[in-house]
Write a protein that holds these residues in place. Structure first.
Motif, short mmCIF file in Angstrom:
data_model
loop_
_atom_site.label_atom_id
_atom_site.label_comp_id
_atom_site.label_asym_id
_atom_site.label_seq_id
_atom_site.Cartn_x
_atom_site.Cartn_y
_atom_site.Cartn_z
N VAL A 161 0.86 -1.07 0.04
CA VAL A 161 -0.04 -0.06 0.13
C VAL A 161 0.97 1.34 0.07
O VAL A 161 1.71 1.14 0.74
CB VAL A 161 -0.69 -0.03 1.20
N LYS A 187 -0.33 7.27 -4.41
CA LYS A 187 -0.68 7.52 -5.83
C LYS A 187 0.39 8.03 -6.42
O LYS A 187 0.94 8.96 -6.05
CB LYS A 187 -2.05 7.96 -5.96
N TYR A 233 -1.41 -1.74 -4.43
CA TYR A 233 -2.24 -0.76 -4.35
C TYR A 233 -2.00 0.64 -3.98
O TYR A 233 -1.02 1.04 -3.10
CB TYR A 233 -3.16 -1.30 -3.08
N LEU A 278 -3.38 4.48 -3.07
CA LEU A 278 -4.42 5.16 -2.25
C LEU A 278 -4.95 6.12 -3.28
O LEU A 278 -4.10 7.07 -3.74
CB LEU A 278 -4.00 5.66 -1.17
N ASN A 279 -6.33 6.20 -3.81
CA ASN A 279 -6.68 7.16 -4.54
C ASN A 279 -6.75 8.44 -3.87
O ASN A 279 -7.11 8.40 -2.62
CB ASN A 279 -8.22 6.80 -4.81
N LEU A 312 -7.80 9.00 4.59
CA LEU A 312 -8.33 7.38 3.97
C LEU A 312 -9.48 7.22 4.82
O LEU A 312 -9.55 6.84 6.27
CB LEU A 312 -7.42 6.58 4.10
N TRP A 328 -11.49 4.33 5.67
CA TRP A 328 -11.46 2.92 5.41
C TRP A 328 -12.73 2.24 4.77
O TRP A 328 -12.50 1.06 4.21
CB TRP A 328 -11.01 2.11 6.82
N SER A 358 -14.20 3.38 2.45
CA SER A 358 -14.47 3.33 1.12
C SER A 358 -13.33 2.77 0.28
O SER A 358 -13.65 1.78 -0.51
CB SER A 358 -14.09 4.91 0.82
N GLN A 359 -12.00 2.75 0.71
CA GLN A 359 -11.16 1.97 0.12
C GLN A 359 -10.80 0.89 0.90
O GLN A 359 -9.99 -0.02 0.34
CB GLN A 359 -9.66 2.93 -0.29
N GLU A 400 -12.05 -1.77 1.81
CA GLU A 400 -12.67 -3.27 1.38
C GLU A 400 -11.82 -3.47 0.21
O GLU A 400 -11.48 -4.86 -0.03
CB GLU A 400 -14.22 -3.05 0.86
N GLU A 401 -11.47 -2.62 -0.71
CA GLU A 401 -10.41 -3.00 -1.78
C GLU A 401 -9.37 -3.58 -1.30
O GLU A 401 -8.74 -4.50 -1.97
CB GLU A 401 -10.30 -1.88 -2.71
N ILE A 402 -8.73 -3.14 -0.35
CA ILE A 402 -7.32 -3.44 -0.07
C ILE A 402 -7.56 -4.81 1.00
O ILE A 402 -6.66 -5.81 0.76
CB ILE A 402 -6.73 -2.57 1.22
#
Length: 565
Positions: free
Chosen positions: A70, A73, A165, A167-168, A187, A189, A191-192, A194-196
């Motif tokens: 992680v 970006k 990954y 981070l957007n 961040l 958690w 929102s992103q 679940e993707e991680i």
């Protein structure tokens, strides 16, 4: 098989991880080389513990790290987040078909590959003609020494598309991303996260019998909050799977010379909150990162530039590789003894060894000897054990702790005749060294192997002129450059040790004092700061109570109330 899934969170953690995986890749290559050194072929290490086998849609077999990384970006430089093995267009945005308004496109120049990454591409495409247009190794080494911006700049490893990954909305600016609160704000958690989680689940579900998670976390800034949320999610979903956590910091993160009082209080609170939060979700916590690595006893034979994460992370990665080597040793019968390796362990074994029955201390000190001396005779008047020096900050030297528990990994060391010392010779020397100590640990577990640490091409030029091609410590300096790299040094013996000892007390007490002095005072600016980071009074008191228990377990004379005034 007992697999390990590795997680790297934060930019410096990824620097450490990049070197770590380079070591693994080099070991795999040397073991497969027809004319390679036999010491790498008879290593008796099961690389499947760290790696997964796969296949692309084109039927090409792959072998990639079981890893979730992680980072920021834009923190991958010229490397695609999808890796290079699985050629798809997942990173290319699809055409917008529902929006009928004006569309503005912003385009930035992609990062160019450096000489090292260019050489990897040429090798894979098999377009290199010997003597024609070939990139020289010396030019690659010089290029990396002059300019490494991203951790991918020196990575020789192929990664799975699920591994990297970004981070957007979080672009690379380490200077501003410097405390727990910023990480919490940056961040959500929900929102992103679940993707991680899905990335991690992908690797876990492939495991036959996972032995644990290996987390490498840059906890010096906002990534600590992200790692905390990630670890909490891991603890909820994999409650019976142990977590071994290395919190790593570059020397630049410890520079507070220009900070004012308010910034210093914020930094101290960050350290306390970060440690309390991260340590609550792991079974073993190992702080790694000295304020000045270059001036430490651990780098006596090395030439380190503290301002280069590329340098510092290489030393820390070597120690992490060595201390984790027994996690993938192949067991040989009931005693796990052979001519090559001895002392295979799993993460649960490691935790039990260092926790003990009465202490239950889960914060360990990491020591290293890089390179390790011969097991016979003293080097510079020091015994083998005296060459081990801490990479953990804020520890007491020469702490006399009769309750101490230790775990040591020694590999690739030489004997008196110039050959690799056998397993039994290493055991005898270490036992004799402990017998000569005035204060002995209550228990010490030793794992040993003949396989040394291989030095891959992109390793930095940090070796001094008293280190030979195979890592022996010399009495006469080698003429020429003061620092030498992978073209001169091909492997080194190394020893690493984890200690559960009262020597860690200064580290624990400073974090507890910060909470008692600043965080629990009603109406103080520090209390307001913690609230802005999302911590109420009860949570802060719980963290203080947790830290107090850690201190009490090691110190019969805990901090008095006056210490918190």
């Amino acid at each position: 098989m007992r697999e390990v899934v590795t997680v790297q969170v934060g930019e410096f953690a990824n620097f450490v991880g990049s070197h770590f995986w380079n070591f693994q890749d080099e070991l795999i290559g040397l073991a497969a080389a027809p004319l390679g050194d036999a010491v790498f072929k008879n290593q008796h290490l099961n690389m499947d513990v760290l790696y997964r086998s796969g296949e692309t849609q084109q039927g090409v077999l792959t072998y990639t790290p079981r890893l979730v990384s992680v980072g920021f970006k834009g923190g991958l430089g010229s490397v695609s987040a999808r890796g290079t093995l699985y050629n798809d267009d997942a990173d290319t945005p699809s055409n917008i078909v529902t929006w009928r308004g004006n569309v503005a496109t912003q385009h930035s120049e992609s990062c160019k590959k450096n000489l090292f990454l260019q050489s990897l591409s040429e090798e894979e495409q098999e377009n290199v003609v010997s003597g024609r247009g070939e990139i020289e190794d010396k030019d690659i080494v010089e290029c990396l020494e002059k300019d490494v911006t991203f951790w991918t700049d020196f990575s020789k490893v192929h990664y799975h598309p699920q591994s990297l990954y970004q981070l957007n909305g979080l672009w690379m600016d380490v200077q501003e991303f410097d405390n727990y609160g910023i990480g919490k704000e940056s961040l959500s958690w929900s929102s992103q996260g679940e993707e991680i989680d899905e990335r991690l689940r992908f690797f876990v579900e492939e495991c036959d019998h996972i032995q644990g998670f290996q987390f490498i976390v840059d906890d010096s800034g906002g990534f600590s909050a992200i790692a905390g949320d990630f670890l909490e999610s891991v603890a909820d979903e994999y409650s019976n799977t142990p977590v071994l956590l290395y919190s790593v910091r570059s020397p630049s993160s410890s520079n507070m010379l220009r900070e004012n009082k308010k910034q210093i209080v914020s930094r101290n609170l960050h350290d306390a909150v970060s440690f309390a939060r991260l340590s609550s979700f792991c079974q073993l916590y190992v702080p790694v990162g000295l304020p000045s690595l270059s001036r430490s006893k651990a780098t006596t034979h090395l030439c380190i530039d503290d301002q280069k994460p590329y340098h510092c992370s290489a030393v820390y990665a070597a120690a992490l590789h060595s201390i984790g080597l027994p996690l993938r040793m192949e067991a040989h019968g009931a005693t796990t003894d052979s001519n090559y390796v001895s002392g295979a362990v799993h993460i649960n074994d490691l935790v039990r060894m260092l926790a003990g029955q009465g202490r239950q201390n889960m914060v360990a000190i990491l020591d290293v000897a890089m390179p390790a001396p011969s097991v016979f005779g003293k080097h510079l008047g020091q015994s083998f054990l005296e060459n081990l020096q801490p990479l953990t900050p804020e520890v007491t030297e020469d702490a006399e702790d009769l309750q101490a528990l230790e775990y040591m990994a020694v590999h690739g060391v030489f004997g008196s005749g110039g050959d690799r010392a056998s397993v039994s010779e290493v055991k005898d020397e270490i036992c004799a060294a402990y017998e000569g100590e005035t204060v002995k640990p209550m228990h010490c577990h030793l794992s040993t192997a003949q396989c040394p640490l291989p030095i891959p091409l992109p390793f930095p030029s940090i070796f001094g002129n008293l280190i030979s091609q195979h890592g022996q410590l010399l009495t006469t300096p080698i003429s020429g450059a003061l620092s030498r790299g992978s073209l001169d040094v091909h492997s080194i013996p190394i020893a690493a040790r984890l200690r559960s000892s009262s020597a860690i007390l200064p580290f624990l007490e400073r974090r507890l004092t910060s909470l008692l002095r600043h965080g629990t005072v009603q109406g103080s600016s520090a209390s307001s700061l913690l609230r802005s980071w999302g911590f109420g009074r009860e949570e802060v008191e719980d963290m203080g109570e947790s830290l107090s228990k850690m201190v009490l377990a090691l110190n019969p004379h805990p901090l008095s109330s006056s210490d918190s005034d």
